[in-house]
Scaffold this motif. Structure first.
Motif, PDB file in Angstrom:
ATOM      1  N   LEU A 339       0.829  -1.208   0.000  1.00  0.00           N
ATOM      2  CA  LEU A 339       0.000   0.000   0.000  1.00  0.00           C
ATOM      3  C   LEU A 339       0.863   1.258   0.000  1.00  0.00           C
ATOM      4  O   LEU A 339       0.520   2.255  -0.650  1.00  0.00           O
ATOM      5  CB  LEU A 339      -0.931  -0.011   1.216  1.00  0.00           C
ATOM      6  N   LEU A 344       0.019   5.478  -0.707  1.00  0.00           N
ATOM      7  CA  LEU A 344      -0.679   5.769   0.538  1.00  0.00           C
ATOM      8  C   LEU A 344       0.319   6.087   1.644  1.00  0.00           C
ATOM      9  O   LEU A 344       1.448   5.583   1.641  1.00  0.00           O
ATOM     10  CB  LEU A 344      -1.550   4.587   0.974  1.00  0.00           C
ATOM     11  N   GLU A 348      -2.598   5.996   6.450  1.00  0.00           N
ATOM     12  CA  GLU A 348      -3.675   5.531   5.577  1.00  0.00           C
ATOM     13  C   GLU A 348      -3.572   4.024   5.329  1.00  0.00           C
ATOM     14  O   GLU A 348      -4.590   3.323   5.313  1.00  0.00           O
ATOM     15  CB  GLU A 348      -3.620   6.280   4.238  1.00  0.00           C
ATOM     16  N   SER A 349      -2.364   3.532   5.159  1.00  0.00           N
ATOM     17  CA  SER A 349      -2.166   2.103   4.915  1.00  0.00           C
ATOM     18  C   SER A 349      -2.590   1.276   6.123  1.00  0.00           C
ATOM     19  O   SER A 349      -3.287   0.267   5.993  1.00  0.00           O
ATOM     20  CB  SER A 349      -0.692   1.832   4.592  1.00  0.00           C
ATOM     21  N   SER A 351      -4.660   2.170   8.522  1.00  0.00           N
ATOM     22  CA  SER A 351      -6.106   2.287   8.695  1.00  0.00           C
ATOM     23  C   SER A 351      -6.860   1.371   7.733  1.00  0.00           C
ATOM     24  O   SER A 351      -7.838   0.717   8.117  1.00  0.00           O
ATOM     25  CB  SER A 351      -6.540   3.743   8.489  1.00  0.00           C
ATOM     26  N   LEU A 352      -6.385   1.294   6.500  1.00  0.00           N
ATOM     27  CA  LEU A 352      -7.050   0.467   5.498  1.00  0.00           C
ATOM     28  C   LEU A 352      -6.963  -1.015   5.859  1.00  0.00           C
ATOM     29  O   LEU A 352      -7.938  -1.759   5.733  1.00  0.00           O
ATOM     30  CB  LEU A 352      -6.414   0.720   4.127  1.00  0.00           C
ATOM     31  N   THR A 355      -9.223  -1.716   8.893  1.00  0.00           N
ATOM     32  CA  THR A 355     -10.624  -1.714   8.462  1.00  0.00           C
ATOM     33  C   THR A 355     -10.975  -2.999   7.730  1.00  0.00           C
ATOM     34  O   THR A 355     -12.060  -3.569   7.916  1.00  0.00           O
ATOM     35  CB  THR A 355     -10.903  -0.504   7.570  1.00  0.00           C
ATOM     36  N   ALA A 356     -10.063  -3.470   6.889  1.00  0.00           N
ATOM     37  CA  ALA A 356     -10.303  -4.718   6.163  1.00  0.00           C
ATOM     38  C   ALA A 356     -10.413  -5.900   7.122  1.00  0.00           C
ATOM     39  O   ALA A 356     -11.168  -6.848   6.873  1.00  0.00           O
ATOM     40  CB  ALA A 356      -9.176  -4.958   5.157  1.00  0.00           C
ATOM     41  N   ARG A 380     -13.038   2.616  15.037  1.00  0.00           N
ATOM     42  CA  ARG A 380     -11.952   3.515  14.616  1.00  0.00           C
ATOM     43  C   ARG A 380     -11.568   4.484  15.730  1.00  0.00           C
ATOM     44  O   ARG A 380     -10.387   4.735  15.978  1.00  0.00           O
ATOM     45  CB  ARG A 380     -12.371   4.285  13.360  1.00  0.00           C
TER      46      ARG A 380
END
Length: 387
Positions: A339, A344, A348-349, A351-352, A355-356, A380
């Protein structure tokens, strides 16, 4: 305490509650506060709890709390059915000290009859006093319903406080039910909670457990698949930060042929938090065509955070299909650097990927999108807001 009282809610008749408590008293009065030597509490720091601060004396003899207030609510369930439910509870009562405390000290039993459609039950409370709850959720035969149980606690001082909860869910024959169990607890609460599920013939149950907040929490789930064709699925997400400890014990007990169960639970820990998951599948001899699966996935975002998974199987029958699995690990470095290579930022990486990890569980819930979005926001905020 504030509670949303719907037409499905009533308080069990005091005479019947007292008769029930008295019938159990000889079994419960001798139970003692558990110690960390006991398997169920070996990771829970009972020895460090200041019970005086919590306003509770575990050395005192247990007695039955009486409620002299007259209830204005009327039973919406027949006395015969009430007696049947209380009989089920007696037959499968967990031998747990804090369950006994809830039964004897609650002072009332709140009963909810959950009909077709959505039943939303909100409990909120604040204050310094120890609190004890005993609740029954009843789903009639052939009912297709959703139950949203939302608990919230607030606390205005820096002292710790105590809550014990005993919840019973009874799902009658051919019922199809989805339960969203959401806890939003203040950071000074120590909670002991037991949930017992009874699934009768061809009942189909999905239970989603999302516990947020609290300081120390011990959670027991005892699911009893009583009738042929019963199905129970349990999933959920724990998100822990700071010094939060959550210790979950989930048990699936099969009593009939052609039953199926699944536990699929996820935990995310950061800061100095600690999550413990113990799952148990119990299948006695001579049962046929039983399917049972158990899985626990744990993600650590900090080296000082801990997550543990303890899968157990007690399978004494042969004509069964059982699996179990558990993972505990950090964010996948290959995925993280991939990522980053796509432009990113590290934040951001991360967090992604987080979240996944929990996103599939949240989005599998059959409730309104606004509810699912709020659950994601809560997760979050806990993980990003932790120090």
């Amino acid at each position: 305490m504030n509670s949303s009282l719907t037409k499905t809610h009533f308080i069990l008749e005091e005479k019947k509650r007292l008769e029930f408590s008295q019938s159990l008293f000889s079994r419960l009065e001798h139970l003692k506060l558990p110690t960390e030597k006991e398997e169920s509490f070996r990771k829970f720091p009972l020895g460090s709890i200041d019970w005086e601060e919590l306003g509770f004396d575990p050395k005192a003899k247990l007695t039955i709390t009486e409620n002299k207030e007259e209830s204005s609510s009327k039973n919406s369930i027949s006395n015969q059915k009430i007696d049947e439910i209380l009989g089920l509870i007696k037959s499968h009562l967990p031998k747990d000290y804090f369950t006994s405390v809830s039964i004897l000290k609650s002072g009332r039993v709140d009963v909810y009859q959950c009909e077709d459609g959505l039943t939303k039950i909100e409990e909120s409370f604040d204050g310094d006093l120890a609190r004890f709850l005993f609740r029954v959720f009843y789903v009639p035969q052939g009912t297709s319903s959703q139950i949203h149980l939302k608990s919230k606690s607030e606390h205005g001082t820096e002292s710790l406080h105590l809550q014990t909860v005993f919840d019973v869910f009874v799902f009658e024959k051919d019922s199809v039910v989805e339960v969203l169990d959401e806890e939003n607890l203040d950071e000074d609460l120590i909670q002991f909670r037991t949930v017992v599920v009874f699934a009768k013939e061809n009942a189909s149950v999905k239970l989603h457990h999302f516990p947020f907040g609290g300081f120390r929490s011990k959670f027991f789930l005892h699911s009893h698949l009583l009738g042929k064709g019963a199905e129970v699925t349990v999933d959920g997400v724990s998100a822990l930060a700071n010094r939060n400890l959550k210790d979950l014990d989930m048990e699936m007990h099969h009593h009939a042929d052609h039953t199926s169960s699944k536990i699929s639970y996820k935990a995310i820990v950061t800061d100095k938090s600690h999550h413990v998951f113990t799952g148990n599948l119990i299948i006695p001899p001579n049962l046929k065509k039983v399917v049972a699966h158990q899985e626990s996935f744990n993600l650590s975002l900090n080296k000082k955070a801990r997550a543990e998974a303890n899968p157990k199987l007690e399978v004494l029958a042969e004509d069964v299909s059982c699996t179990h699995g558990a993972t505990v690990g950090d964010i996948d470095e290959e995925q993280f650097f991939y990522l980053l290579s796509r432009g990113l930022s590290p934040e951001e990486s991360k967090s992604l990927l987080v979240t996944a990890f929990y996103g599939e569980t949240v989005h599998s819930i059959g409730f309104h999108d606004e509810i699912k979005e709020r659950l994601e926001t809560s997760i979050r905020e806990i993980l990003v807001g932790g120090k």
